[in-house]
Scaffold this motif. Sequence first.
Motif, PDB file in Angstrom:
ATOM      1  N   HIS A 296       9.201   5.999  -0.837  1.00  0.00           N
ATOM      2  CA  HIS A 296       8.809   4.944  -2.160  1.00  0.00           C
ATOM      3  C   HIS A 296       8.794   6.019  -3.335  1.00  0.00           C
ATOM      4  O   HIS A 296       9.560   6.078  -4.194  1.00  0.00           O
ATOM      5  CB  HIS A 296       7.760   4.358  -1.782  1.00  0.00           C
TER       6      HIS A 296
ATOM      7  N   GLY B 129       7.645   9.506  -2.728  1.00  0.00           N
ATOM      8  CA  GLY B 129       7.383  10.866  -2.662  1.00  0.00           C
ATOM      9  C   GLY B 129       6.001  11.246  -2.094  1.00  0.00           C
ATOM     10  O   GLY B 129       5.827  12.419  -1.573  1.00  0.00           O
TER      11      GLY B 129
ATOM     12  N   CYS C 289       1.470   5.979   4.654  1.00  0.00           N
ATOM     13  CA  CYS C 289       1.639   6.523   3.382  1.00  0.00           C
ATOM     14  C   CYS C 289       0.397   6.111   2.576  1.00  0.00           C
ATOM     15  O   CYS C 289      -0.142   4.858   2.571  1.00  0.00           O
ATOM     16  CB  CYS C 289       2.723   6.161   2.574  1.00  0.00           C
TER      17      CYS C 289
ATOM     18  N   HIS D 265       1.000   3.601  -1.356  1.00  0.00           N
ATOM     19  CA  HIS D 265       1.219   2.046  -1.438  1.00  0.00           C
ATOM     20  C   HIS D 265       1.306   1.456   0.139  1.00  0.00           C
ATOM     21  O   HIS D 265       1.852   0.480  -0.004  1.00  0.00           O
ATOM     22  CB  HIS D 265       2.421   1.864  -2.208  1.00  0.00           C
TER      23      HIS D 265
ATOM     24  N   TRP E 288       3.389   1.938   2.644  1.00  0.00           N
ATOM     25  CA  TRP E 288       4.521   2.000   3.642  1.00  0.00           C
ATOM     26  C   TRP E 288       3.986   2.629   4.787  1.00  0.00           C
ATOM     27  O   TRP E 288       3.483   3.830   4.901  1.00  0.00           O
ATOM     28  CB  TRP E 288       5.527   2.545   2.807  1.00  0.00           C
TER      29      TRP E 288
END
Lengths: 196, 449
Positions: free
Chosen positions: B85, B87, B103, B106, B108
Amino acid sequence: MTTTVGDQDRQSATNAAIERSAAYYRLKADVEDFYYHEADLLDDRRFRDWLELLTEDVSYFMPIRRNVKFGQQVARENTKRGEGISWFDEDKWTLTKRVEQILTGVHYAEEPLSRITHMVSNVQIKEARPDIGTARELDVTSRFLVYQNRVEYETYIFVGRRNDTLRLTDTGWKIARREILLEQNILLAKNLTTFF
Amino acid sequence: MPLRNDFDQLVDVKGGFISREIFVDADIYRQELDKVFTRAWLLVGHESLVPNPGDFYTSRMGEESVILCRDKKGEIHVFLNSCRHRGMKVCRYEQGNTSLFTCPYHSWTYTTDGKLQGVPLHRTLYDGVLDREANSLVSVAKLCNYKGSIWATWDKDAPDFLTYLGDAKIHLDQALDCRDGREGGSEVIGVHKWVFPANWKFAAENFLGDTYHNPSHRSVDLIGIGPSAAAGKKGRRDDELEKAEHVWISFPAGHGVHSAIQPEANEYTESFLDNPILEKYFRHCFEERKRRLGEGARLLPFVGTIFPNTSYHGRQPRGLCAWHPHSPTSTEGWRFFLVDKDAPKEAKEYLRRYYMRYSGPAGMTEQDDMENWLYATAASTGTVARRYPFNYQQSMGAYVTDHPLGGDVSKQVTEQIARGFYRRWTTYMQGGDWHELLGSPAGNRQAAE
Ligand code: FES
Ligand SMILES: [Fe+2]
């Protein structure tokens, strides 16, 4: 040695306070003085004299610090004494070898000698055996800041904590056990040629 | 940016001169990352670091962080440690066990086989647009578990790992196989990671077989830190290779090794003089290895570098190193320390202590290497210094090409290995195809002579 407490137990014991009596402060002043003397010996490059401050059965240990998930710090953050690979997990023989190596004059990583200053602070006695008045053995925590300048531009600052066990001998306090917690994960220095 | 032809001038293996630019220049460094480190097979880790499903170990390939991971089904993967998304590094722990990589940015989430699984508010924000499959963690193109050591490459056209190793295989084997001659069976007992201010090639070249730098280790040789040092022996290792014939070999793919061939009457050399248990164990290993391998047991490894940045120490001490480039003048060294998984406790205890006093930034031997690599790099950055190439003329032509071990075999200390390494480095920098990168023997010889 009489202590059987592991490094982890020792760490978790750091908040259990001994009563701040006059005897405590007298002993603490002694210990601080001992550390300042030790720092002088190292910074004055009196390495053989420094070895004299270590008991014959000394255990000198610097773990590698790892990035672990919250909750695993106690179990997994530091490599362990007596197993696997750490920065140092040494006895007096190896430490003596390190001193002999510097004294050959051809240990190029310390030739010419680095300029090093050891600062010691935050000294606290965590446990006195058998008791504070007649202590023969102490668990002491402290912080260190070691500044190293080498040749011209090479400069390193090592900061961390020490967890020591000191033992009283005929010639005064000696270091029987030292754990050095350097506050780094990947070592941000090319070498660890100094003692902590 | 240097042109294709420039590299032939910078690396003059025929004359034996190599420009300092390739050790200090920022443009050349950027090109190395692109042309060498995205193509060659790189060491990522070891299976013993991820023994169970869900285990992961964060590693590096070149400058980049990667995740070595064993998925739920037990299969090993290597992924770029960077969210598709925006990095974010999806894993900032060194090692652990997980069912998902979440992650932090955000949220993911990725499964242990790299698939994008969770995307918050997917239906509202991405429905019909986001292709999960296409947004998996970036995987290496090829991966190989070679006797427990894990290697990977980003180049889908790269040959398989064994082809890449070529005749260097039996030398690397000596580091990976059991001391008693059984195949594989090693485990990693710890990893050193440190940053030192030198170009990565100084470290790679050191292990190629630069035996010539022996005098820089005079201090440890004087005081004695080897296996029998406590019993009064001098030297930094017990010399089990005292009667051996030493060989320095340059392989066409750029690898280089320093190994030794024991005499026909291949006898155990007393070692561990102060420890009868170890003496007995290592004598047993020696005899058993001889029984298993026969003539082959005469070959013992010393050191070697598998092109470009993986080095090994085969015996005393034993381990694999990855020299990760950090900048033109800075390198992150990783050393994986190896023992036989089923070695007795006393042997492991002994070996780990020896490894620590010998190796890495706290090791009495290798501290002096680091001092040399640093100041050799530093003293080569100057405008004037760069005009004067390094001399690589040692033992020019002093090798044979028909030795059963393959490659260019020298019986004397030689920079032929370094010349071979940089000749191959040049091929990578010129964008050579895999046929050229593996080096056709005939072509090599012409270039080197
Ligand atoms: S960067 Fe990973 S979810 Fe946005
Ligand atoms: Fe060396």
